[in-house]
Design a protein around this motif. Structure first.
Motif, PDB file in Angstrom:
ATOM      1  N   THR A 169      57.718  42.379  38.024  1.00 50.92           N
ATOM      2  CA  THR A 169      57.119  42.048  36.730  1.00 50.92           C
ATOM      3  C   THR A 169      57.304  40.580  36.355  1.00 50.92           C
ATOM      4  O   THR A 169      56.442  40.011  35.688  1.00 50.92           O
ATOM      5  N   GLU A 170      58.400  39.963  36.781  1.00 50.90           N
ATOM      6  CA  GLU A 170      58.624  38.544  36.454  1.00 50.90           C
ATOM      7  C   GLU A 170      57.534  37.669  37.070  1.00 50.90           C
ATOM      8  O   GLU A 170      56.897  36.875  36.382  1.00 50.90           O
ATOM      9  N   GLU A 171      57.324  37.814  38.382  1.00 48.49           N
ATOM     10  CA  GLU A 171      56.306  37.003  39.047  1.00 48.49           C
ATOM     11  C   GLU A 171      54.905  37.372  38.559  1.00 48.49           C
ATOM     12  O   GLU A 171      54.053  36.496  38.387  1.00 48.49           O
ATOM     13  N   GLY A 172      54.672  38.655  38.348  1.00 42.53           N
ATOM     14  CA  GLY A 172      53.371  39.094  37.855  1.00 42.53           C
ATOM     15  C   GLY A 172      53.050  38.512  36.495  1.00 42.53           C
ATOM     16  O   GLY A 172      51.930  38.052  36.250  1.00 42.53           O
ATOM     17  N   MET A 173      54.036  38.525  35.594  1.00 42.93           N
ATOM     18  CA  MET A 173      53.802  37.971  34.257  1.00 42.93           C
ATOM     19  C   MET A 173      53.582  36.468  34.298  1.00 42.93           C
ATOM     20  O   MET A 173      52.739  35.942  33.564  1.00 42.93           O
ATOM     21  N   ASN A 174      54.320  35.757  35.139  1.00 45.78           N
ATOM     22  CA  ASN A 174      54.116  34.307  35.245  1.00 45.78           C
ATOM     23  C   ASN A 174      52.712  33.991  35.744  1.00 45.78           C
ATOM     24  O   ASN A 174      52.052  33.080  35.234  1.00 45.78           O
ATOM     25  N   ALA A 175      52.238  34.740  36.734  1.00 45.80           N
ATOM     26  CA  ALA A 175      50.879  34.522  37.244  1.00 45.80           C
ATOM     27  C   ALA A 175      49.845  34.880  36.182  1.00 45.80           C
ATOM     28  O   ALA A 175      48.827  34.192  36.029  1.00 45.80           O
ATOM     29  N   ILE A 176      50.086  35.947  35.436  1.00 46.14           N
ATOM     30  CA  ILE A 176      49.162  36.352  34.379  1.00 46.14           C
ATOM     31  C   ILE A 176      49.098  35.287  33.285  1.00 46.14           C
ATOM     32  O   ILE A 176      48.017  34.943  32.802  1.00 46.14           O
ATOM     33  N   LYS A 177      50.251  34.737  32.896  1.00 42.12           N
ATOM     34  CA  LYS A 177      50.263  33.680  31.874  1.00 42.12           C
ATOM     35  C   LYS A 177      49.465  32.465  32.329  1.00 42.12           C
ATOM     36  O   LYS A 177      48.706  31.880  31.552  1.00 42.12           O
ATOM     37  N   ASP A 178      49.648  32.079  33.594  1.00 41.49           N
ATOM     38  CA  ASP A 178      48.907  30.921  34.111  1.00 41.49           C
ATOM     39  C   ASP A 178      47.401  31.169  34.094  1.00 41.49           C
ATOM     40  O   ASP A 178      46.623  30.309  33.687  1.00 41.49           O
ATOM     41  N   GLN A 179      46.998  32.337  34.547  1.00 44.77           N
ATOM     42  CA  GLN A 179      45.561  32.635  34.572  1.00 44.77           C
ATOM     43  C   GLN A 179      44.992  32.815  33.175  1.00 44.77           C
ATOM     44  O   GLN A 179      43.845  32.454  32.923  1.00 44.77           O
ATOM     45  N   LEU A 180      45.772  33.386  32.275  1.00 41.89           N
ATOM     46  CA  LEU A 180      45.308  33.632  30.909  1.00 41.89           C
ATOM     47  C   LEU A 180      44.901  32.322  30.243  1.00 41.89           C
ATOM     48  O   LEU A 180      43.859  32.253  29.584  1.00 41.89           O
ATOM     49  N   ASN A 181      45.707  31.279  30.433  1.00 44.36           N
ATOM     50  CA  ASN A 181      45.386  29.978  29.833  1.00 44.36           C
ATOM     51  C   ASN A 181      44.059  29.442  30.341  1.00 44.36           C
ATOM     52  O   ASN A 181      43.272  28.887  29.581  1.00 44.36           O
ATOM     53  N   ASN A 182      43.800  29.604  31.622  1.00 42.99           N
ATOM     54  CA  ASN A 182      42.564  29.080  32.200  1.00 42.99           C
ATOM     55  C   ASN A 182      41.351  29.937  31.855  1.00 42.99           C
ATOM     56  O   ASN A 182      40.275  29.412  31.574  1.00 42.99           O
ATOM     57  N   LEU A 183      41.507  31.255  31.892  1.00 39.62           N
ATOM     58  CA  LEU A 183      40.355  32.135  31.689  1.00 39.62           C
ATOM     59  C   LEU A 183      39.854  32.155  30.252  1.00 39.62           C
ATOM     60  O   LEU A 183      38.658  32.322  30.012  1.00 39.62           O
ATOM     61  N   LEU A 184      40.753  31.992  29.286  1.00 38.35           N
ATOM     62  CA  LEU A 184      40.350  32.113  27.885  1.00 38.35           C
ATOM     63  C   LEU A 184      40.395  30.805  27.103  1.00 38.35           C
ATOM     64  O   LEU A 184      40.220  30.820  25.886  1.00 38.35           O
ATOM     65  N   SER A 185      40.653  29.689  27.765  1.00 38.70           N
ATOM     66  CA  SER A 185      40.713  28.376  27.105  1.00 38.70           C
ATOM     67  C   SER A 185      41.714  28.367  25.953  1.00 38.70           C
ATOM     68  O   SER A 185      41.365  28.104  24.798  1.00 38.70           O
ATOM     69  N   ILE A 186      42.964  28.688  26.291  1.00 39.40           N
ATOM     70  CA  ILE A 186      44.040  28.675  25.300  1.00 39.40           C
ATOM     71  C   ILE A 186      45.180  27.829  25.849  1.00 39.40           C
ATOM     72  O   ILE A 186      45.256  27.559  27.038  1.00 39.40           O
ATOM     73  N   ASP A 187      46.080  27.421  24.953  1.00 37.56           N
ATOM     74  CA  ASP A 187      47.236  26.659  25.405  1.00 37.56           C
ATOM     75  C   ASP A 187      48.410  27.601  25.678  1.00 37.56           C
ATOM     76  O   ASP A 187      48.268  28.814  25.595  1.00 37.56           O
ATOM     77  N   SER A 188      49.572  27.052  25.974  1.00 37.81           N
ATOM     78  CA  SER A 188      50.714  27.878  26.371  1.00 37.81           C
ATOM     79  C   SER A 188      51.259  28.735  25.226  1.00 37.81           C
ATOM     80  O   SER A 188      51.939  29.724  25.461  1.00 37.81           O
ATOM     81  N   SER A 189      50.942  28.388  23.990  1.00 38.83           N
ATOM     82  CA  SER A 189      51.386  29.201  22.846  1.00 38.83           C
ATOM     83  C   SER A 189      50.330  30.222  22.430  1.00 38.83           C
ATOM     84  O   SER A 189      50.412  30.787  21.341  1.00 38.83           O
ATOM     85  N   LEU A 190      49.329  30.434  23.287  1.00 37.18           N
ATOM     86  CA  LEU A 190      48.250  31.410  23.086  1.00 37.18           C
ATOM     87  C   LEU A 190      47.310  31.041  21.944  1.00 37.18           C
ATOM     88  O   LEU A 190      46.595  31.879  21.412  1.00 37.18           O
ATOM     89  N   THR A 191      47.304  29.775  21.562  1.00 33.97           N
ATOM     90  CA  THR A 191      46.399  29.286  20.524  1.00 33.97           C
ATOM     91  C   THR A 191      45.156  28.705  21.193  1.00 33.97           C
ATOM     92  O   THR A 191      45.279  27.954  22.160  1.00 33.97           O
ATOM     93  N   PRO A 192      43.973  29.025  20.717  1.00 30.96           N
ATOM     94  CA  PRO A 192      42.752  28.500  21.334  1.00 30.96           C
ATOM     95  C   PRO A 192      42.690  26.976  21.261  1.00 30.96           C
ATOM     96  O   PRO A 192      43.074  26.375  20.255  1.00 30.96           O
ATOM     97  N   VAL A 193      42.194  26.368  22.334  1.00 30.14           N
ATOM     98  CA  VAL A 193      41.994  24.913  22.335  1.00 30.14           C
ATOM     99  C   VAL A 193      40.696  24.601  21.589  1.00 30.14           C
ATOM    100  O   VAL A 193      39.970  25.499  21.168  1.00 30.14           O
ATOM    101  N   ASP A 194      40.393  23.325  21.444  1.00 33.48           N
ATOM    102  CA  ASP A 194      39.252  22.909  20.621  1.00 33.48           C
ATOM    103  C   ASP A 194      37.912  23.466  21.079  1.00 33.48           C
ATOM    104  O   ASP A 194      37.086  23.839  20.262  1.00 33.48           O
ATOM    105  N   ASN A 195      37.669  23.533  22.382  1.00 36.20           N
ATOM    106  CA  ASN A 195      36.360  23.973  22.859  1.00 36.20           C
ATOM    107  C   ASN A 195      36.291  25.483  23.104  1.00 36.20           C
ATOM    108  O   ASN A 195      35.331  25.965  23.678  1.00 36.20           O
ATOM    109  N   SER A 196      37.274  26.232  22.644  1.00 33.97           N
ATOM    110  CA  SER A 196      37.306  27.678  22.862  1.00 33.97           C
ATOM    111  C   SER A 196      36.447  28.407  21.824  1.00 33.97           C
ATOM    112  O   SER A 196      36.294  27.960  20.695  1.00 33.97           O
ATOM    113  N   TYR A 197      35.915  29.551  22.225  1.00 31.59           N
ATOM    114  CA  TYR A 197      35.149  30.383  21.291  1.00 31.59           C
ATOM    115  C   TYR A 197      36.077  31.052  20.284  1.00 31.59           C
ATOM    116  O   TYR A 197      35.714  31.279  19.137  1.00 31.59           O
TER     117      TYR A 197
END
Length: 178
Positions: A63-91
């Protein structure tokens, strides 16, 4: 004068209809994008497992490695930063929330909320998973990773609806390599 008033009314109604239709199509596209992200993240989480247990015939997720990979992909797939807040160009306009469920051969479901451990639950294969946020329900018959994402409400410019519901998507990935 009557024709002018009717023409203005038709133009106003047509304008509201076009704006709503455009917003609806944009919300639908982003809902599909969120569905794709859930599917990719659940497959990513299922890709990390303990090799020693696997050599003995058990699938226990790392689960540790899985969660780290999920966090990395989540930022890229949804245009959010590391605190899960949407970046400027995000929907998205609100902070993203997500839940991860790891069902494996240890017969303990590990539940994580926004990357932090929330609880453990005992389960047996054949029991059903019911999502905490939605009515997503699936039978757990193999090691499975379930990802649920709450992205907040869609962006509608015409505010004739009292409350716009949150867009929540869930997906699971079964690991059938046994």
């Amino acid at each position: 004068m009557k024709i002018f008033i009717i023409t203005v009314a038709v133009v106003i109604v047509y304008s509201f209809t076009m704006v709503f239709a455009q917003d609806y199509r944009q919300a639908q596209r982003n809902s599909y994008r969120l569905k794709y992200a859930c599917e990719e993240l659940s497959a990513t989480g299922a890709s990390f497992y303990n090799l020693e247990d696997y050599s003995e015939g058990y699938t226990i997720f790392n689960t540790e490695e899985g969660m780290n990979a999920i966090k990395d992909q989540l930022n890229n797939l949804l245009s959010i930063d590391s605190s899960l807040t949407p970046v400027d160009n995000s929907y998205w306009s609100e902070q993203i929330q997500y839940m991860l469920y790891f069902y494996d051969d240890s017969e303990i479901c590990k539940v994580y909320y926004n990357g932090s451990f929330e609880r453990e639950e005992a389960f047996t294969y054949g029991s059903s998973h019911e999502d905490d946020w939605t009515s997503y329900n699936t039978v757990i018959s193999d090691p499975t990773v379930v990802v649920s994402i709450n992205a907040g409400p869609a962006r509608f410019r015409v505010k004739f609806l009292d409350s716009i519901p949150d867009i929540i998507r869930s997906s699971s990935h079964e690991w059938q390599g046994r």
